[in-house]
Design an enzyme around this catalytic site. Sequence first.
Site, short mmCIF file in Angstrom:
data_model
loop_
_atom_site.label_atom_id
_atom_site.label_comp_id
_atom_site.label_asym_id
_atom_site.label_seq_id
_atom_site.Cartn_x
_atom_site.Cartn_y
_atom_site.Cartn_z
N ASP A 9 0.86 -1.19 0.00
CA ASP A 9 0.00 0.00 0.00
C ASP A 9 0.89 1.24 0.00
O ASP A 9 1.83 1.32 0.79
CB ASP A 9 -0.87 -0.06 1.27
CG ASP A 9 -1.75 1.17 1.43
OD1 ASP A 9 -1.94 1.89 0.43
OD2 ASP A 9 -2.23 1.40 2.55
N ASN A 30 -0.67 4.53 -0.21
CA ASN A 30 -1.42 5.74 0.17
C ASN A 30 -2.23 5.55 1.46
O ASN A 30 -3.22 6.24 1.68
CB ASN A 30 -2.31 6.21 -0.99
CG ASN A 30 -3.34 5.15 -1.35
OD1 ASN A 30 -3.29 4.04 -0.82
ND2 ASN A 30 -4.27 5.49 -2.22
N ASP A 54 -4.43 3.53 2.59
CA ASP A 54 -5.85 3.15 2.68
C ASP A 54 -6.02 1.67 3.03
O ASP A 54 -7.14 1.15 3.03
CB ASP A 54 -6.60 3.50 1.38
CG ASP A 54 -6.09 2.72 0.18
OD1 ASP A 54 -5.12 1.93 0.33
OD2 ASP A 54 -6.65 2.89 -0.92
N ASP A 74 -1.46 -1.14 -4.03
CA ASP A 74 -1.71 -0.38 -5.26
C ASP A 74 -0.50 -0.42 -6.18
O ASP A 74 0.54 -0.99 -5.84
CB ASP A 74 -2.11 1.07 -4.91
CG ASP A 74 -1.19 1.65 -3.84
OD1 ASP A 74 0.04 1.52 -4.00
OD2 ASP A 74 -1.69 2.20 -2.83
N ASP A 81 -3.57 -9.80 -15.91
CA ASP A 81 -4.66 -10.76 -15.84
C ASP A 81 -5.71 -10.29 -16.83
O ASP A 81 -6.07 -9.11 -16.84
CB ASP A 81 -5.24 -10.74 -14.42
CG ASP A 81 -5.66 -12.10 -13.94
OD1 ASP A 81 -6.44 -12.75 -14.66
OD2 ASP A 81 -5.24 -12.51 -12.84
N ASP A 112 -8.00 -15.59 -17.45
CA ASP A 112 -8.86 -16.13 -16.40
C ASP A 112 -9.82 -17.18 -16.97
O ASP A 112 -10.38 -16.99 -18.04
CB ASP A 112 -9.66 -14.95 -15.82
CG ASP A 112 -10.39 -15.29 -14.54
OD1 ASP A 112 -9.71 -15.63 -13.55
OD2 ASP A 112 -11.63 -15.23 -14.53
N GLU A 153 -5.47 -19.99 -17.42
CA GLU A 153 -5.90 -20.63 -16.17
C GLU A 153 -6.89 -21.73 -16.55
O GLU A 153 -7.96 -21.44 -17.07
CB GLU A 153 -6.59 -19.63 -15.24
CG GLU A 153 -6.93 -20.28 -13.90
CD GLU A 153 -8.16 -19.69 -13.20
OE1 GLU A 153 -8.30 -19.91 -11.99
OE2 GLU A 153 -8.99 -19.03 -13.86
N HIS A 183 -3.86 -17.25 -5.73
CA HIS A 183 -4.79 -16.52 -4.85
C HIS A 183 -6.11 -17.27 -4.64
O HIS A 183 -7.00 -16.74 -3.98
CB HIS A 183 -5.07 -15.15 -5.47
CG HIS A 183 -5.76 -15.26 -6.80
ND1 HIS A 183 -5.14 -15.80 -7.91
CD2 HIS A 183 -7.00 -14.96 -7.19
CE1 HIS A 183 -5.98 -15.81 -8.92
NE2 HIS A 183 -7.13 -15.30 -8.51
N ASP A 184 -6.25 -18.45 -5.23
CA ASP A 184 -7.47 -19.24 -5.05
C ASP A 184 -7.25 -20.50 -4.22
O ASP A 184 -8.20 -21.25 -3.98
CB ASP A 184 -8.02 -19.68 -6.42
CG ASP A 184 -8.45 -18.51 -7.28
OD1 ASP A 184 -8.95 -17.52 -6.73
OD2 ASP A 184 -8.28 -18.59 -8.52
C1 GLC Z 1 -10.54 -17.36 -11.57
C2 GLC Z 1 -9.85 -16.45 -10.58
C3 GLC Z 1 -10.70 -16.36 -9.34
C4 GLC Z 1 -12.03 -15.77 -9.72
C5 GLC Z 1 -12.69 -16.55 -10.84
C6 GLC Z 1 -13.81 -15.79 -11.46
O1 GLC Z 1 -10.62 -18.65 -11.12
O2 GLC Z 1 -8.57 -16.92 -10.32
O3 GLC Z 1 -10.08 -15.61 -8.33
O4 GLC Z 1 -12.88 -15.73 -8.61
O5 GLC Z 1 -11.80 -16.84 -11.89
O6 GLC Z 1 -13.29 -14.75 -12.25
#
Ligand code: GLC
Length: 533
Positions: A21, A23, A25, A29, A98, A200, A263, A324-325
Amino acid sequence: MFDLWWRRGVIYQIYPRSFQDSNDDGVGDLDGIRCRLDYLHWLGVDAIWISPIYPSPMADFGYDVADYCGVAPIFGTLPQFDALIEEAHGLGLKVILDFVPNHTSDQHPWFVESRSSRSAGKRDWYIWRDPRPDGSPPNNWVSNFGGSAWTFDAPTQQYYYHAFLEQQPDLNWRNRDVREAMYAALRFWLDRGVDGFRVDVMWHLIKDAQFRDNPPNPAYQEGRPEIERFLQLYSADQPEVHDVVEEMRGVLDRYPERVLIGEIYLPLERLMAYYGKDSSGAHLPFNFQLIFASWSARTLTTMIRDYEAALPEGGWPNWVLGNHDQHRLASRIGLEQARVAAMLLLTLRGTPTIYYGDEIGMTDVAIPPEAAQDPWELREPGLGLGRDPERAPMQWDDGPGAGFTRGRPWLPLAATYRECNVARMKADANSLLRLYRDLIRLRRQRSALSLGGFRLLGEFPDLLAYERFDSKERLQVFLNFSAAENAIVVEKDLIGGKLLVSTAGDRNAGLADRIKEGLLALRGGEGVVIAPS
Ligand code: GLC
């Protein structure tokens, strides 16, 4: 050309909300990322992939895009993005964005127009269907976040389809205008110097033309996510998706050395199809097997062998340990094995992707139910599906806010951040962070590791053993999956060889006292990279 950056290099995923971060918040960013480029340069990675930064109502934290050609104010501005690219390129770092083509936000002007009336010009840009005679949804498809994948729009008396949240309507990729609009968005970023895209849910783009019901999944168990009730036979992975991927690739191929990553969560043989006919598809269909495999030498030996064997001609492999999933690596397999995992990731054949924070051994952060933010957790609570735990702020130092923010972080910091942080681990030659750095450096120095061939040395209980080689040299890797000491019979010419890196701290050491009567001794949970004499 074989020696391309995305084959040779290491990719580092940044979840922008949680990296830095600038700024106060409490949300990371673009300027934050820019300030940390020197760290990434020091670590030695070649490219950063940044999760979505586009304007978005953030119903799914940026995976609900309201404008494909802008930057969300919470992350910064387009000029700040340009500055980030310029500085990254100055340091030799590539920048991957992404791209979220399967669905937009319901606030995207295209959807606002599409839902305005049945005769709207963009009606067909999304997937609209009449109710069944009893008024129920057109078919049995389930949203990936639970509940029906269809939402009824009362004013126009039709349902629209959304594979994820109702705030994420799916685009109709059978419509030519949709395709052209999305390719224009790709070019917008390519023209700004972006080096590639992670696409994605690539396998979702095309659905069955007849919208047939999915068959029930006989193996479904209560307590599992609702999406698993049915086999996703008709809602995803349709043959025509490969035409779309090929077109995307065509857009990128007009620019030099850009990378297309997909992905894709599918079984091996279906995953391989995403390389496309004659390598006309994705350069790197993400290979998530290391995330789901049980962590044993036996399972991984088979998995690696099968993956290598399944690759189509010209298909370049890749490996992913976290994103991140998925729950954090160190929480899945423990901190000791996280070192073995690092060595595995960075010495296998194929492009490795590191998830931010895994290099310091970040673990899942427990999120009390009232603090949950992830829409999946909110819709299917208590099943352990929530993705907040692996999205906690990066731990930079032991100061307040862990050096991530001077404000209130959007997700809680790990309780352990005072010990587990970049500043401390940078100073400790034996830390996991330094191991990552040493391995990345070794990979860069040794073409056998970055671009060379791969050969398993056999099948052993608790041990994974393989060789990497090219015309100049060969290296051997031994990984001990057990917490107990282990030993393995090795070739004679290893005795005069050199131990380049051990997960236990040794560097550039001789092997004479390690090898007794032809047996190489490994400590519990130790991995080594060795150069034979
Ligand atoms: C992909 C992303 C995930 C998101 C999903 C819907 O799996 O990695 O974080 O929730 O797509 O866009």
